[in-house]
Write a protein that holds these residues in place. Sequence first.
Motif, PDB file in Angstrom:
ATOM      1  N   THR A 446       0.840  -1.206   0.000  1.00  0.00           N
ATOM      2  CA  THR A 446       0.000   0.000   0.000  1.00  0.00           C
ATOM      3  C   THR A 446       0.870   1.249   0.000  1.00  0.00           C
ATOM      4  N   TRP A 447       1.901   1.237   0.835  1.00  0.00           N
ATOM      5  CA  TRP A 447       2.844   2.355   0.885  1.00  0.00           C
ATOM      6  C   TRP A 447       3.545   2.535  -0.449  1.00  0.00           C
ATOM      7  N   ARG A 448       4.007   1.443  -1.038  1.00  0.00           N
ATOM      8  CA  ARG A 448       4.718   1.515  -2.311  1.00  0.00           C
ATOM      9  C   ARG A 448       3.799   2.082  -3.396  1.00  0.00           C
ATOM     10  N   HIS A 449       2.549   1.620  -3.424  1.00  0.00           N
ATOM     11  CA  HIS A 449       1.603   2.119  -4.424  1.00  0.00           C
ATOM     12  C   HIS A 449       1.374   3.612  -4.242  1.00  0.00           C
ATOM     13  N   ARG A 450       1.235   4.047  -3.009  1.00  0.00           N
ATOM     14  CA  ARG A 450       1.018   5.466  -2.749  1.00  0.00           C
ATOM     15  C   ARG A 450       2.184   6.300  -3.271  1.00  0.00           C
ATOM     16  N   GLU A 451       3.401   5.831  -3.037  1.00  0.00           N
ATOM     17  CA  GLU A 451       4.577   6.570  -3.505  1.00  0.00           C
ATOM     18  C   GLU A 451       4.679   6.548  -5.027  1.00  0.00           C
ATOM     19  N   GLU A 452       4.288   5.437  -5.641  1.00  0.00           N
ATOM     20  CA  GLU A 452       4.282   5.381  -7.095  1.00  0.00           C
ATOM     21  C   GLU A 452       3.315   6.406  -7.676  1.00  0.00           C
ATOM     22  N   MET A 453       2.173   6.551  -7.044  1.00  0.00           N
ATOM     23  CA  MET A 453       1.195   7.516  -7.530  1.00  0.00           C
ATOM     24  C   MET A 453       1.721   8.952  -7.419  1.00  0.00           C
ATOM     25  N   LYS A 454       2.613   9.187  -6.467  1.00  0.00           N
ATOM     26  CA  LYS A 454       3.204  10.529  -6.312  1.00  0.00           C
ATOM     27  C   LYS A 454       4.115  10.889  -7.474  1.00  0.00           C
ATOM     28  N   ARG A 455       4.513   9.912  -8.243  1.00  0.00           N
ATOM     29  CA  ARG A 455       5.352  10.202  -9.411  1.00  0.00           C
ATOM     30  C   ARG A 455       4.545  10.838 -10.533  1.00  0.00           C
ATOM     31  N   ILE A 456       3.239  10.753 -10.448  1.00  0.00           N
ATOM     32  CA  ILE A 456       2.380  11.306 -11.487  1.00  0.00           C
ATOM     33  C   ILE A 456       2.244  12.812 -11.273  1.00  0.00           C
ATOM     34  N   GLY A 457       2.557  13.582 -12.292  1.00  0.00           N
ATOM     35  CA  GLY A 457       2.481  15.033 -12.195  1.00  0.00           C
ATOM     36  C   GLY A 457       3.746  15.678 -12.709  1.00  0.00           C
ATOM     37  N   ARG A 458       3.752  16.960 -12.756  1.00  0.00           N
ATOM     38  CA  ARG A 458       4.866  17.703 -13.340  1.00  0.00           C
ATOM     39  C   ARG A 458       6.092  17.662 -12.433  1.00  0.00           C
ATOM     40  N   GLY A 459       7.255  17.487 -13.073  1.00  0.00           N
ATOM     41  CA  GLY A 459       8.518  17.550 -12.346  1.00  0.00           C
ATOM     42  C   GLY A 459       8.857  16.323 -11.516  1.00  0.00           C
ATOM     43  N   ASN A 460       8.091  15.254 -11.648  1.00  0.00           N
ATOM     44  CA  ASN A 460       8.320  14.064 -10.819  1.00  0.00           C
ATOM     45  C   ASN A 460       8.895  12.876 -11.577  1.00  0.00           C
ATOM     46  N   ALA A 461       9.240  13.069 -12.843  1.00  0.00           N
ATOM     47  CA  ALA A 461       9.642  11.932 -13.667  1.00  0.00           C
ATOM     48  C   ALA A 461      10.927  11.275 -13.189  1.00  0.00           C
ATOM     49  N   ASP A 462      11.783  12.032 -12.505  1.00  0.00           N
ATOM     50  CA  ASP A 462      13.060  11.449 -12.062  1.00  0.00           C
ATOM     51  C   ASP A 462      13.059  11.109 -10.579  1.00  0.00           C
ATOM     52  N   ARG A 463      11.878  10.873 -10.013  1.00  0.00           N
ATOM     53  CA  ARG A 463      11.808  10.628  -8.566  1.00  0.00           C
ATOM     54  C   ARG A 463      12.555   9.374  -8.142  1.00  0.00           C
ATOM     55  N   ARG A 464      12.639   8.403  -9.003  1.00  0.00           N
ATOM     56  CA  ARG A 464      13.423   7.209  -8.673  1.00  0.00           C
ATOM     57  C   ARG A 464      13.805   6.499  -9.952  1.00  0.00           C
ATOM     58  N   TRP A 465      14.604   5.449  -9.783  1.00  0.00           N
ATOM     59  CA  TRP A 465      15.008   4.627 -10.920  1.00  0.00           C
ATOM     60  C   TRP A 465      13.978   3.527 -11.173  1.00  0.00           C
ATOM     61  N   ASN A 466      14.089   2.931 -12.343  1.00  0.00           N
ATOM     62  CA  ASN A 466      13.288   1.739 -12.639  1.00  0.00           C
ATOM     63  C   ASN A 466      14.044   0.456 -12.336  1.00  0.00           C
ATOM     64  N   VAL A 467      15.147   0.585 -11.616  1.00  0.00           N
ATOM     65  CA  VAL A 467      15.903  -0.561 -11.113  1.00  0.00           C
ATOM     66  C   VAL A 467      16.268  -0.228  -9.673  1.00  0.00           C
ATOM     67  N   LEU A 468      16.400  -1.237  -8.828  1.00  0.00           N
ATOM     68  CA  LEU A 468      16.696  -1.014  -7.416  1.00  0.00           C
ATOM     69  C   LEU A 468      18.200  -0.946  -7.174  1.00  0.00           C
ATOM     70  N   PRO A 469      18.659  -0.138  -6.220  1.00  0.00           N
ATOM     71  CA  PRO A 469      20.098  -0.031  -5.939  1.00  0.00           C
ATOM     72  C   PRO A 469      20.754  -1.352  -5.580  1.00  0.00           C
ATOM     73  N   GLN A 470      19.998  -2.280  -4.994  1.00  0.00           N
ATOM     74  CA  GLN A 470      20.554  -3.570  -4.579  1.00  0.00           C
ATOM     75  C   GLN A 470      20.582  -4.592  -5.710  1.00  0.00           C
ATOM     76  N   GLN A 471      20.159  -4.199  -6.904  1.00  0.00           N
ATOM     77  CA  GLN A 471      20.209  -5.071  -8.076  1.00  0.00           C
ATOM     78  C   GLN A 471      21.373  -4.640  -8.962  1.00  0.00           C
ATOM     79  N   PRO A 472      22.323  -5.532  -9.271  1.00  0.00           N
ATOM     80  CA  PRO A 472      23.463  -5.129 -10.100  1.00  0.00           C
ATOM     81  C   PRO A 472      23.003  -4.679 -11.484  1.00  0.00           C
ATOM     82  N   ALA A 473      23.268  -3.422 -11.818  1.00  0.00           N
ATOM     83  CA  ALA A 473      22.824  -2.915 -13.115  1.00  0.00           C
ATOM     84  C   ALA A 473      23.558  -1.637 -13.480  1.00  0.00           C
ATOM     85  N   LEU A 474      23.843  -1.492 -14.767  1.00  0.00           N
ATOM     86  CA  LEU A 474      24.190  -0.221 -15.383  1.00  0.00           C
ATOM     87  C   LEU A 474      23.136   0.016 -16.451  1.00  0.00           C
TER      88      LEU A 474
END
Length: 674
Positions: A446-474
């Motif tokens: 529920t918390w995660r969904h609420r925070e995801e919804m906060k990404r909707i709107g102006r200026g929020n597109a870079d609020r987080r990555w689409n990969v998690l810091p604990q997942q090895p990725a470039l």
Amino acid sequence: MTQLRHARTPTLLAMALLVALGGGDAFAAAKKKKAAPKAPVVKAECTDFYSAANADWLKANPLPAGVGSISALGQLRARAEQQQRELLEAAATQPQGNVQKLLGDFWASGMDEAGVERDAANPIAPLLGRINGIKKAKDIPPAIAALHQVGIPVAFNFGPDVDLKALDRHIGYFSQGGLGLPDPAYYTRTDAETRELLGRYRAYVKQILALTGTSQDQLDAESALVLDLETRIARASRPLPDLVNPLTNYAPVPTKELKKQFRALQLDDFLKVQGVNDDVVSVANPELLKQVDALVGSIKPDAWKAYLRWRVGDAMAPYLSKPWVDASFAFRGRVLEGQVAPLPRWTQVLGAINTAAGPMLGREYAARYLPEASKKQAETVAEQMRAQLEQAIAGNTLISAEAKAEAKAKLDKLKIEVGTPRRDLDYTVQPMGRGSFGGNMLIASTWRHREEMKRIGRGNADRRWNVLPQQPALAYDLAQNRLIITAAVLQPPVFDVSRDASAQYGALGAMVGHELTRGFDTKGRMIDAKGEIRDWWTPADAAAWNALSEKVAAQYGAYPYPALTGTRVNGTLTRDENLADIAGLELAWKAFNAAQPNANPGAKETFYASWAQLWAQQLSPQEATLRVTVDTHAPGQWRANGPLMNLPDFATTYGCKAGQPMFKPEGERIQLWR
């Protein structure tokens, strides 16, 4: 040559004497030996550099029976999972701070199997109670909205994604979903294999419905209602291949029009419940929402109740007691995914935490496993790679002046984020406690969904990555024009802060270069420096790139596929990744030479070995057969060797000569940025 002629003279005299003295047999033997000289020894590095550089790894890591593949990067992923496990176990016993206390409790609740068994289906009882309270059609839309709010999407999917007309913002996307099977086509195909799958699926639906409270004598009827409703949704859904292109999923409409178009679904109220107040959403498939809207009024509430109970039970089954877990694994794990046995308990719990509270764990992971010195050095390497790409763009003879100017402007605006996102979700999650694993999943979801919804709107597109810091990725984030380097990837074989520049640029530098160039290739050309979608290449630029792409496809298409006989790499399928590999290594070599202009031969060899050791890999024939048709990356041997053969300095460093496998003539070498 003079010395060789002088050396032969005594031998010829001796042979003549042997003949004169009756030594013909000895002469014949010597002549025979001379007629078949030994071939000159070719260095292993000039024959197959991948095998030479990875000899120790390949010997120490034979492919276990029944396993399709293992790799050096796969071992890095496994190490990152083990690190997460150790962090959570420590947080459960000696938490450092409130976030660790929450995560430690979450972990402890999941690892307490006896407690999970006692809890049974209690976590979803309130959800089932609300569903069972549905009396009329007007009760259905609020129930749909409430389930979305706790992270259980039903009837359709709704989530944030980039506004393709304004890449600095996210809008809400209504998209197809709400089905228990992964492909809508499963519901309408008539072949025997699909019908058999549907039969097994219906049996699974019955199991879950029984666990949610459906009486035995009603299971056939209710499961039929569920499949009928899902089939109607599936018929209004689009084929999966049609969803690949992001542009086909982008169809913005003013939010205020939703109420008029879909009156029964009450989508204006749906958005309010999700906490969304934006003025526009995307509705790529209005026919789907029209179908669901019609079903709200035309299907009896009892059918909706059965469907919603089934969707809740299916979504939450992995986090409840053993009957639920076993039913879910028997169908989803064994039938759909082909798993032989369930994953270890700790792996399942870790996956659940990453699903529901991944960003929370990510920050704690980075704080524990990413030293500040490593982060700073990785940032230095990345910035040097950016500098080399800027120089390479300026000096490139294949692209036009207009394209160079746009590329430089885009590169100037590129953001580099290392370890964790600069902006991220907040952590004001409710206390979870240790009492209920399923309950904790719902709280965190529920918390995660609420925070995801906060990404909707102006200026929020870079609020987080689409990969998690604990997942090895470039990764290169095309929409946000940023390079992402996660905390978990900054460890061997990708990065080791204690090693010198040769190893750091050969591995991390080349991988960074691979990703950076994606902003300026056939996909990157579609977004300009202002973040607007437009093709900033000229026709001549496109023609030059296409010619180079065809050359790369042909080159890699000639390489044999490891573990298979008579099969070659799919050069067309792997073309774009191969181009990025070549470009990344070119730029990394330039950056290394800038960092160590007087590097000795040993340092140069370390550079190349560090690149090749990234791609150490063992494949079974079955796995190779699958990958050759679907994997957009070349197999490890050619990810290592292919770019090296195109780099002139490699042959110089190892003394590889014409005719040797690792040597390509200059006219056959691919050149992008050198």
